[in-house]
Scaffold this motif. Structure first.
Motif, PDB file in Angstrom:
ATOM      1  N   UNK A 145       0.854  -1.189   0.000  1.00 28.74           N
ATOM      2  CA  UNK A 145       0.000   0.000   0.000  1.00 28.74           C
ATOM      3  C   UNK A 145       0.889   1.238   0.000  1.00 28.74           C
ATOM      4  N   UNK A 146       0.512   2.212  -0.811  1.00 28.91           N
ATOM      5  CA  UNK A 146       1.201   3.497  -0.866  1.00 28.91           C
ATOM      6  C   UNK A 146       0.199   4.577  -0.508  1.00 28.91           C
ATOM      7  N   UNK A 147       0.484   5.323   0.551  1.00 25.73           N
ATOM      8  CA  UNK A 147      -0.375   6.432   0.967  1.00 25.73           C
ATOM      9  C   UNK A 147       0.226   7.736   0.479  1.00 25.73           C
ATOM     10  N   UNK A 148      -0.574   8.542  -0.193  1.00 26.60           N
ATOM     11  CA  UNK A 148      -0.138   9.862  -0.637  1.00 26.60           C
ATOM     12  C   UNK A 148      -0.390  10.820   0.529  1.00 26.60           C
ATOM     13  N   UNK A 163       3.865  11.313  -7.347  1.00 25.96           N
ATOM     14  CA  UNK A 163       2.635  10.613  -6.949  1.00 25.96           C
ATOM     15  C   UNK A 163       1.779  10.267  -8.156  1.00 25.96           C
ATOM     16  N   UNK A 164       1.933  11.019  -9.255  1.00 32.13           N
ATOM     17  CA  UNK A 164       1.196  10.719 -10.480  1.00 32.13           C
ATOM     18  C   UNK A 164       1.509   9.333 -11.014  1.00 32.13           C
ATOM     19  N   UNK A 165       2.738   8.888 -10.872  1.00 29.85           N
ATOM     20  CA  UNK A 165       3.121   7.548 -11.305  1.00 29.85           C
ATOM     21  C   UNK A 165       2.350   6.491 -10.517  1.00 29.85           C
ATOM     22  N   UNK A 166       2.277   6.689  -9.203  1.00 26.17           N
ATOM     23  CA  UNK A 166       1.554   5.731  -8.362  1.00 26.17           C
ATOM     24  C   UNK A 166       0.064   5.752  -8.668  1.00 26.17           C
ATOM     25  N   UNK A 167      -0.479   6.921  -8.924  1.00 21.82           N
ATOM     26  CA  UNK A 167      -1.899   7.039  -9.258  1.00 21.82           C
ATOM     27  C   UNK A 167      -2.203   6.434 -10.626  1.00 21.82           C
ATOM     28  N   UNK A 168      -1.274   6.567 -11.560  1.00 26.03           N
ATOM     29  CA  UNK A 168      -1.482   6.058 -12.911  1.00 26.03           C
ATOM     30  C   UNK A 168      -1.536   4.530 -12.933  1.00 26.03           C
ATOM     31  N   UNK A 169      -0.631   3.879 -12.215  1.00 29.77           N
ATOM     32  CA  UNK A 169      -0.543   2.418 -12.283  1.00 29.77           C
ATOM     33  C   UNK A 169      -1.164   1.710 -11.084  1.00 29.77           C
ATOM     34  N   UNK A 170      -1.275   2.394  -9.948  1.00 27.18           N
ATOM     35  CA  UNK A 170      -1.814   1.760  -8.747  1.00 27.18           C
ATOM     36  C   UNK A 170      -3.323   1.678  -8.750  1.00 27.18           C
ATOM     37  N   UNK A 171      -3.843   0.984  -7.772  1.00 26.41           N
ATOM     38  CA  UNK A 171      -5.300   0.814  -7.635  1.00 26.41           C
ATOM     39  C   UNK A 171      -5.748   1.491  -6.363  1.00 26.41           C
ATOM     40  N   UNK A 172      -6.758   2.346  -6.473  1.00 29.97           N
ATOM     41  CA  UNK A 172      -7.293   3.043  -5.299  1.00 29.97           C
ATOM     42  C   UNK A 172      -7.897   2.007  -4.350  1.00 29.97           C
ATOM     43  N   UNK A 173      -7.448   2.027  -3.104  1.00 31.61           N
ATOM     44  CA  UNK A 173      -7.897   1.013  -2.138  1.00 31.61           C
ATOM     45  C   UNK A 173      -9.345   1.175  -1.690  1.00 31.61           C
ATOM     46  N   UNK A 174      -9.994   2.278  -2.053  1.00 31.04           N
ATOM     47  CA  UNK A 174     -11.406   2.428  -1.697  1.00 31.04           C
ATOM     48  C   UNK A 174     -12.307   1.688  -2.685  1.00 31.04           C
ATOM     49  N   UNK A 175     -11.768   1.295  -3.838  1.00 31.90           N
ATOM     50  CA  UNK A 175     -12.549   0.559  -4.845  1.00 31.90           C
ATOM     51  C   UNK A 175     -12.429  -0.938  -4.581  1.00 31.90           C
TER      52      UNK A 175
END
Length: 155
Positions: A22-25, A114-126
């Protein structure tokens, strides 16, 4: 004086990242007027990003809990709890978590990674799709979009 930005833990974006980590912004470029990004990783043993470098930002990692191996160029270092490492842009690097779990603080300047993590990562609320994994092609695409260069596999 007012605080320019404040977000409690429950307000910080959390993304699933490599190997189910998990990565927290904590702070992004919008919150800091582009000055820096601060993020926090919750990772398990064996988590390791590809060997890579950043062309746009300098990076600092502080291991709040756990142990890891860190590579800068061809040199290998052990990072223990409380240890910190500074990785200037264009220095090839990677790490591998060697403890059961690790809590890793990352600071990058200027902001934007953080854009890199947002682009490839999955939001944990979904809801998590069965067998979710970040495809290598998406990881490479995200890295390239945000000034990263993947140099090789994890170490």
């Amino acid at each position: 004086m007012t605080i320019p930005y404040l977000a409690q833990a429950e307000e910080q974006q959390q993304l699933e990242w490599l190997d189910g980590s998990a990565f927290s912004v904590l702070l992004d470029k919008e919150a800091t007027e582009g000055r820096l990004t601060v993020g926090r990783f919750d990772v398990a043993r064996g988590e390791a990003p590809p060997f890579h470098l950043h062309t746009r930002e300098d990076e600092v990692f502080m291991l709040l809990k756990g142990t890891a191996l860190v590579w800068a160029g061809e040199e290998e270092y052990e990072l223990r709890e409380g240890g910190i490492v500074f990785l200037p842009r264009n220095i090839p690097h990677s790490y591998r978590i060697t403890s059961e779990r690790a809590d890793l603080l990352m600071i990058a300047t200027p902001g934007g990674i953080e854009g890199m993590f947002r682009h490839a990562g999955r939001d944990l609320t979904a809801p998590r799709p069965d067998g979710f994994e970040i495809p290598k092609s998406l990881l490479f695409e995200a890295a390239e979009l945000y000034g990263g260069v993947v140099l090789g596999p994890p170490r």
